[in-house]
Scaffold this motif. Structure first.
Motif, PDB file in Angstrom:
ATOM      1  N   TYR A  60       0.816  -1.213   0.000  1.00  0.00           N
ATOM      2  CA  TYR A  60       0.000   0.000   0.000  1.00  0.00           C
ATOM      3  C   TYR A  60       0.851   1.265   0.000  1.00  0.00           C
ATOM      4  CZ  TYR A  60      -4.393  -2.482   0.353  1.00  0.00           C
ATOM      5  OH  TYR A  60      -5.481  -3.268   0.063  1.00  0.00           O
ATOM      6  N   ALA A  61       2.046   1.186   0.540  1.00  0.00           N
ATOM      7  CA  ALA A  61       2.949   2.337   0.443  1.00  0.00           C
ATOM      8  C   ALA A  61       3.307   2.593  -1.017  1.00  0.00           C
ATOM      9  CB  ALA A  61       4.211   2.092   1.265  1.00  0.00           C
ATOM     10  N   LEU A  62       3.548   1.523  -1.772  1.00  0.00           N
ATOM     11  CA  LEU A  62       3.850   1.683  -3.192  1.00  0.00           C
ATOM     12  C   LEU A  62       2.650   2.250  -3.940  1.00  0.00           C
ATOM     13  CD1 LEU A  62       5.763   1.329  -5.555  1.00  0.00           C
ATOM     14  CD2 LEU A  62       4.950  -1.026  -5.792  1.00  0.00           C
ATOM     15  N   LYS A  63       1.454   1.751  -3.634  1.00  0.00           N
ATOM     16  CA  LYS A  63       0.249   2.279  -4.278  1.00  0.00           C
ATOM     17  C   LYS A  63       0.115   3.778  -4.039  1.00  0.00           C
ATOM     18  CE  LYS A  63      -2.793  -1.803  -4.133  1.00  0.00           C
ATOM     19  NZ  LYS A  63      -4.043  -2.346  -3.546  1.00  0.00           N
ATOM     20  N   ALA A  64       0.290   4.185  -2.787  1.00  0.00           N
ATOM     21  CA  ALA A  64       0.135   5.607  -2.450  1.00  0.00           C
ATOM     22  C   ALA A  64       1.213   6.447  -3.112  1.00  0.00           C
ATOM     23  CB  ALA A  64       0.168   5.788  -0.934  1.00  0.00           C
ATOM     24  N   ALA A  65       2.459   5.972  -3.069  1.00  0.00           N
ATOM     25  CA  ALA A  65       3.566   6.734  -3.647  1.00  0.00           C
ATOM     26  C   ALA A  65       3.372   6.919  -5.145  1.00  0.00           C
ATOM     27  CB  ALA A  65       4.889   6.025  -3.359  1.00  0.00           C
ATOM     28  N   GLN A  66       2.914   5.875  -5.815  1.00  0.00           N
ATOM     29  CA  GLN A  66       2.694   5.980  -7.254  1.00  0.00           C
ATOM     30  C   GLN A  66       1.494   6.855  -7.578  1.00  0.00           C
ATOM     31  OE1 GLN A  66       2.539   1.819  -8.421  1.00  0.00           O
ATOM     32  NE2 GLN A  66       4.752   1.750  -8.797  1.00  0.00           N
ATOM     33  N   HIS A  67       0.457   6.783  -6.767  1.00  0.00           N
ATOM     34  CA  HIS A  67      -0.739   7.599  -7.005  1.00  0.00           C
ATOM     35  C   HIS A  67      -0.415   9.087  -6.904  1.00  0.00           C
ATOM     36  CE1 HIS A  67      -5.007   8.672  -7.027  1.00  0.00           C
ATOM     37  NE2 HIS A  67      -4.738   9.489  -6.025  1.00  0.00           N
ATOM     38  N   TYR A  68       0.418   9.454  -5.921  1.00  0.00           N
ATOM     39  CA  TYR A  68       0.716  10.873  -5.700  1.00  0.00           C
ATOM     40  C   TYR A  68       2.041  11.314  -6.336  1.00  0.00           C
ATOM     41  CZ  TYR A  68      -3.232  11.084  -2.548  1.00  0.00           C
ATOM     42  OH  TYR A  68      -4.497  11.060  -2.031  1.00  0.00           O
ATOM     43  N   HIS A  69       2.677  10.403  -7.063  1.00  0.00           N
ATOM     44  CA  HIS A  69       3.937  10.723  -7.738  1.00  0.00           C
ATOM     45  C   HIS A  69       4.997  11.224  -6.753  1.00  0.00           C
ATOM     46  CE1 HIS A  69       1.725  10.178 -11.466  1.00  0.00           C
ATOM     47  NE2 HIS A  69       0.842  11.066 -11.053  1.00  0.00           N
ATOM     48  N   PHE A  70       5.015  10.593  -5.572  1.00  0.00           N
ATOM     49  CA  PHE A  70       6.078  10.907  -4.627  1.00  0.00           C
ATOM     50  C   PHE A  70       7.414  10.422  -5.193  1.00  0.00           C
ATOM     51  CE2 PHE A  70       2.867  10.233  -0.963  1.00  0.00           C
ATOM     52  CZ  PHE A  70       2.424  11.538  -1.077  1.00  0.00           C
ATOM     53  N   ASN A  71       8.473  11.056  -4.756  1.00  0.00           N
ATOM     54  CA  ASN A  71       9.809  10.529  -5.017  1.00  0.00           C
ATOM     55  C   ASN A  71      10.060   9.454  -3.972  1.00  0.00           C
ATOM     56  OD1 ASN A  71      12.448  10.129  -5.804  1.00  0.00           O
ATOM     57  ND2 ASN A  71      13.222  11.949  -4.748  1.00  0.00           N
ATOM     58  N   GLU A  72       9.631   8.218  -4.297  1.00  0.00           N
ATOM     59  CA  GLU A  72       9.570   7.192  -3.248  1.00  0.00           C
ATOM     60  C   GLU A  72      10.895   6.462  -3.090  1.00  0.00           C
ATOM     61  OE1 GLU A  72       8.184   4.541  -6.761  1.00  0.00           O
ATOM     62  OE2 GLU A  72       8.211   6.661  -6.239  1.00  0.00           O
ATOM     63  N   HIS A  73      11.145   6.041  -1.844  1.00  0.00           N
ATOM     64  CA  HIS A  73      12.355   5.298  -1.503  1.00  0.00           C
ATOM     65  C   HIS A  73      11.943   4.151  -0.576  1.00  0.00           C
ATOM     66  CE1 HIS A  73      13.409   9.521  -2.199  1.00  0.00           C
ATOM     67  NE2 HIS A  73      14.563   9.092  -2.675  1.00  0.00           N
ATOM     68  N   PHE A  74      12.387   2.940  -0.912  1.00  0.00           N
ATOM     69  CA  PHE A  74      12.066   1.767  -0.096  1.00  0.00           C
ATOM     70  C   PHE A  74      13.355   1.193   0.483  1.00  0.00           C
ATOM     71  CE2 PHE A  74       8.302   2.237  -2.600  1.00  0.00           C
ATOM     72  CZ  PHE A  74       7.271   1.788  -1.786  1.00  0.00           C
ATOM     73  N   LEU A  81     -13.144  10.151   2.523  1.00  0.00           N
ATOM     74  CA  LEU A  81     -13.957   9.664   1.412  1.00  0.00           C
ATOM     75  C   LEU A  81     -14.859  10.758   0.852  1.00  0.00           C
ATOM     76  CD1 LEU A  81     -15.036   6.103   2.666  1.00  0.00           C
ATOM     77  CD2 LEU A  81     -13.512   6.624   0.752  1.00  0.00           C
ATOM     78  N   LYS A  82     -15.351  11.617   1.736  1.00  0.00           N
ATOM     79  CA  LYS A  82     -16.326  12.626   1.322  1.00  0.00           C
ATOM     80  C   LYS A  82     -15.670  13.885   0.773  1.00  0.00           C
ATOM     81  CE  LYS A  82     -20.557  14.904   2.913  1.00  0.00           C
ATOM     82  NZ  LYS A  82     -21.513  15.053   4.048  1.00  0.00           N
ATOM     83  N   TYR A  83     -14.533  14.285   1.347  1.00  0.00           N
ATOM     84  CA  TYR A  83     -13.979  15.605   1.026  1.00  0.00           C
ATOM     85  C   TYR A  83     -12.638  15.559   0.299  1.00  0.00           C
ATOM     86  CZ  TYR A  83     -17.630  17.140   4.206  1.00  0.00           C
ATOM     87  OH  TYR A  83     -18.850  17.371   4.810  1.00  0.00           O
ATOM     88  N   THR A  84     -12.130  14.368  -0.028  1.00  0.00           N
ATOM     89  CA  THR A  84     -10.890  14.277  -0.799  1.00  0.00           C
ATOM     90  C   THR A  84     -11.079  13.246  -1.907  1.00  0.00           C
ATOM     91  OG1 THR A  84      -9.787  12.443   0.364  1.00  0.00           O
ATOM     92  CG2 THR A  84      -9.621  14.644   1.361  1.00  0.00           C
ATOM     93  N   ASN A  85     -10.111  13.177  -2.780  1.00  0.00           N
ATOM     94  CA  ASN A  85     -10.131  12.166  -3.849  1.00  0.00           C
ATOM     95  C   ASN A  85      -9.123  11.048  -3.600  1.00  0.00           C
ATOM     96  OD1 ASN A  85      -7.781  13.558  -4.245  1.00  0.00           O
ATOM     97  ND2 ASN A  85      -8.125  14.029  -6.409  1.00  0.00           N
ATOM     98  N   ILE A  86      -8.774  10.826  -2.333  1.00  0.00           N
ATOM     99  CA  ILE A  86      -7.890   9.709  -2.003  1.00  0.00           C
ATOM    100  C   ILE A  86      -8.583   8.407  -2.400  1.00  0.00           C
ATOM    101  CG2 ILE A  86      -6.681   8.478  -0.157  1.00  0.00           C
ATOM    102  CD1 ILE A  86      -6.550  11.068   1.397  1.00  0.00           C
ATOM    103  N   PRO A  87      -7.896   7.499  -3.104  1.00  0.00           N
ATOM    104  CA  PRO A  87      -8.533   6.246  -3.528  1.00  0.00           C
ATOM    105  C   PRO A  87      -9.165   5.494  -2.358  1.00  0.00           C
ATOM    106  CG  PRO A  87      -6.408   6.490  -4.600  1.00  0.00           C
ATOM    107  CD  PRO A  87      -6.510   7.613  -3.606  1.00  0.00           C
ATOM    108  N   GLU A  88     -10.335   4.954  -2.598  1.00  0.00           N
ATOM    109  CA  GLU A  88     -11.086   4.267  -1.546  1.00  0.00           C
ATOM    110  C   GLU A  88     -10.307   3.092  -0.967  1.00  0.00           C
ATOM    111  OE1 GLU A  88     -15.420   2.006  -1.051  1.00  0.00           O
ATOM    112  OE2 GLU A  88     -15.084   3.438  -2.694  1.00  0.00           O
ATOM    113  N   THR A  89      -9.513   2.425  -1.812  1.00  0.00           N
ATOM    114  CA  THR A  89      -8.747   1.275  -1.317  1.00  0.00           C
ATOM    115  C   THR A  89      -7.739   1.701  -0.252  1.00  0.00           C
ATOM    116  OG1 THR A  89      -7.190   1.573  -3.155  1.00  0.00           O
ATOM    117  CG2 THR A  89      -8.945  -0.050  -3.449  1.00  0.00           C
ATOM    118  N   LEU A  90      -7.229   2.925  -0.333  1.00  0.00           N
ATOM    119  CA  LEU A  90      -6.288   3.422   0.669  1.00  0.00           C
ATOM    120  C   LEU A  90      -7.022   3.894   1.921  1.00  0.00           C
ATOM    121  CD1 LEU A  90      -3.832   5.430  -1.623  1.00  0.00           C
ATOM    122  CD2 LEU A  90      -3.470   3.178  -0.622  1.00  0.00           C
TER     123      LEU A  90
END
Length: 730
Positions: free
Chosen positions: A306-320, A508-517
């Motif tokens: 789920y960290a990868l999902k979130a990082a890719q969704h928001y285009h973070f400069n991700e590091h694992f 869920l109501k006030y943002t567009n964060i994916p429901e799965t997250l």
């Protein structure tokens, strides 16, 4: 993140020897502020400040002094609303910097100590007012930033950390065993605790959140005063929908304010709702570097996915970071250094992991000095409600658990004979209404969490970040957010605080964060299904040189039975799940702190002396489909092309896994017999089912580790040839 030390004498001027001691105090914690040291020494006062430059890097030096030098101020932390506060000043000031902290000096000039009610942020503040002849030592509402002191009739010394005080010659250095052994959290007692915050050292006082001490320099007295109280938040009568909307707006505001910085900002991204929500709001305003952990635990519990999902969704400069207990090798000296950094018996595997995650972040991007974390959300939003109602996921079951905590807390206060009567009836003699607690059990639980925030969460996060020249910021601990949540009417608790519904519904109501997250359930950090690997890591440290660490911790102690501790350690070592190793670690920590505080020989290691977890690239794994994590027992496990398994001669209990001819993993049959056996049987022919049946193993015995190995591209599964059956491949 900065370091504060100070000395104020009541009768005589500061001597050169005392100045030297004060400089030693600052040197002891100079990792808190590696960007510069500054001193103010005059008459009866001597102050030192080491700075981690984040805002106004060039001009934000401290202490701050007013025009006639009658007021001297030092601030460790951040005052997020400093721009707005300038409009509150009664007269114009010529600010000497763009530092957020300078506002504290001029607000105090105008409003006296009441200026604290205006501040939004995290801070430890010291103010010497020579006209009023008063010294103030102040903590923010949640004790996020540390400040300790030791007072005698001749002087007062204070510092950001306890170890700095120990550098002053006449400061007491005695570990308080009674306080430590009586601490209900350390003892694992199923109870709420609202006892005052402490330091675990005799004569060292820890200022509580929302409080300050006022030292009257004329009559040499110290008084503790309160300016904010979590138990006195007024009830509001807002509707559920209004509360949720306001909560999300306040969280966005807090997350945005925490971006105040002239340096790079990072985010510790677990893939849980707390870190994802902070990342969502932060990404609107700046580029975010996210840092996540790949380990056996985070693969099994889904954090890595789920960290990868979130990082890719928001285009973070991700590091694992690759955290592997087989390759993470720590010495006793490493543990001593970490414990001395944390200066608390609470030091555990979590601090070890987080320390190295901070180090990984700093190594990856040396310009990072700020990390955002989700501390405080679970404690004040019902994040542990599912944990307390695991078998029957309902608010009523959660409340039953909280009633037990409440009853046990009250039983702790009562005398032993009452315990005896209740124990005779297996704890069922006295009902909860016997104890006459005045608050709803949920509120009592939250007040207990408020203590935990100060004695564990914020304390530990501050130290491990400071040890890596980083400041952690905690958007969920904005007092406006907490006051909104604590002001909720009791009849709305179940709707808002079961499983953090106030946060989930709002996102869920006030943002567009994916429901799965948003809907992802809470999972334990480094524990849960992967707890055994975490415990193995700690056991390997403790058992080095035949438990040499126990001898170090207790060989000079005359009231602890060291033979009993050795026996306890051996019992844990032989237990399949290494049960109770957390208690052994805490007890050893107590003995080590006792020893270290008396001889002061241990120092916090420079971060360059500590190994860095390797970075791992997980982009290629299709985690969203979970294909790599699907186990079909009819498939054949094979090693990837660049992987080999080696068994050393004369060491038939060890296997080495090499990657490109370099040893990367060690598997010891004494630690994990099932996985050792499974690996030794991989030959490219046998299916998983064959290996399991021929060696009397169950899939559950090796499933977690096999999933991790697939995820890390060590093993892959191939379908069996259609013209062959599993039984023909023996």
């Amino acid at each position: 993140m900065c370091g504060i030390v100070g000395l104020v004498k009541f009768h005589d001027d500061v001597t050169s020897h005392e100045v030297f001691s004060m400089k030693n105090m600052l040197e002891e914690i100079n990792y808190r502020g590696p960007d510069g040291e500054f001193f103010h020494i005059n008459g009866r006062e001597a102050f030192g400040f080491c700075r981690l430059a984040i805002n106004d890097i060039t001009h934000g030096d401290q202490p701050f002094v007013n025009d006639d030098e009658s007021i001297i101020v030092m601030v460790n932390g951040e005052i997020y609303n400093h721009h707005d506060l300038k409009s509150r000043l009664k007269r114009k000031r010529a600010f000497r910097s763009r530092s957020d902290c300078e506002i504290a000096l001029y607000l105090y000039e105008d409003y006296g100590i009441n200026f604290l009610n205006f501040l939004n942020g995290m801070f430890a503040i010291t103010i010497l007012d020579k006209v009023r002849q008063k010294l103030f030592l102040i903590k923010d509402r949640f004790g996020i930033k540390p400040l300790f002191y030791n007072f005698t009739g001749e002087r007062i010394i204070f510092a950001s950390e306890i170890k700095a005080l120990f550098q002053y010659p006449d400061c007491p250095r005695t570990f308080d065993w009674m306080e430590a052994l009586s601490d209900s959290w350390l003892a694992g007692h199923v109870s709420n605790s609202v006892t005052p915050v402490g330091s675990f050292f005799s004569g060292i006082e820890n200022i509580a959140g929302g409080h300050y001490i006022e030292v009257n320099l004329r009559n040499k007295t110290v008084n503790t005063k309160e300016y904010w109280n979590i138990t006195k938040v007024p009830i509001h009568h807002l509707s559920k929908n209004t509360i949720i909307e306001k909560y999300i707006n306040l969280l966005e505001s807090s997350s945005t304010k925490c971006l105040m910085s002239d340096v790079d900002i990072g985010l510790f991204l677990s893939g849980g709702i707390d870190s994802v929500s902070i990342g969502h709001f932060a990404a609107k305003h700046t580029e975010i570097n996210s840092f996540s952990v790949v380990s056996r635990s985070t693969i099994v519990n889904g954090d890595a996915e789920y960290a990868l999902k979130a990082a890719q969704h928001y285009h973070f400069n991700e590091h694992f970071a690759d955290f592997n207990e087989y390759t993470m090798d720590y010495s006793i000296d490493d543990w001593k250094s970490l414990l001395w950094l944390c200066e608390s018996p609470y030091c555990s595997a979590e601090q070890l992991y987080k320390y190295h995650l901070h180090k990984f972040a700093k190594h990856t991007n040396p310009n990072i000095k700020v990390i955002l974390t989700g501390q405080g959300s679970d404690e004040f939003n019902g994040g542990y409600s599912q944990l307390f109602s695991e078998r029957d996921s309902a608010w009523a079951t959660f409340m039953q658990s909280l009633n037990i905590l409440d009853k046990n807390k009250e039983m702790n206060i009562l005398n032993d004979p009452i315990h005896t009567w209740d124990n005779l009836f297996q704890g069922n003699l006295l009902k909860n209404n016997f104890f006459k607690t005045k608050n709803n059990p949920y509120l009592n639980y939250v007040y207990s969490k408020y203590r935990d925030i100060q004695m564990y969460n914020c304390w530990m996060e501050d130290r491990i970040a400071a040890g890596n020249h980083i400041e952690n910021r905690v958007p969920f601990l904005d007092h406006n957010l907490i006051e909104l949540a604590l002001g909720v009417e009791e009849n709305k608790y179940a709707d808002l605080f079961f499983d953090k519904n106030i946060l989930r519904e709002g996102l869920l109501k006030y943002t567009n964060i994916p429901e799965t997250l948003v809907k992802r359930p809470k999972v334990p950090f480094y524990y849960g299904k992967g707890v055994k690997s975490t415990r193995h890591l700690i056991l390997n440290i403790l058992k080095k040189n035949n438990y040499e660490i126990i001898d170090y911790a207790f060989n000079k102690n005359n009231f602890v039975n060291i033979d009993s501790i050795y026996h306890f350690a051996k019992t844990i070592e032989n237990h399949h799940d290494l049960e109770n190793i957390e208690f052994l670690t805490r007890l050893i920590n107590m003995g080590m702190l006792d020893q270290m505080s008396s001889d002061l020989s241990v120092k916090v290691k420079d971060t360059n002396q500590i190994s860095i977890p390797p970075r791992i690239n997980i982009h290629k794994f299709n985690l969203g489909q979970n294909e790599a994590l699907t186990i079909n027992t009819l498939h054949v496990p094979i090693l990837k092309e660049n992987i080999d398994i080696l068994m050393p001669l004369h060491e038939n209990n060890l296997l080495y896994i090499t990657i490109n001819n370099s040893i990367e993993y060690l598997v010891d049959s004494r630690d994990d017999y099932e996985w050792f056996t499974f690996l030794s049987q991989i030959n490219g022919i046998k299916s998983i089912e064959d290996i399991l049946s021929q060696n009397n193993l169950n899939l559950e015995d090796i499933k977690e580790t096999l999933e991790e190995s697939i995820f890390l591209d060590v093993i892959e599964l191939k379908p069996i040839f259609e013209d062959q059956s599993p039984s023909s491949k023996a």
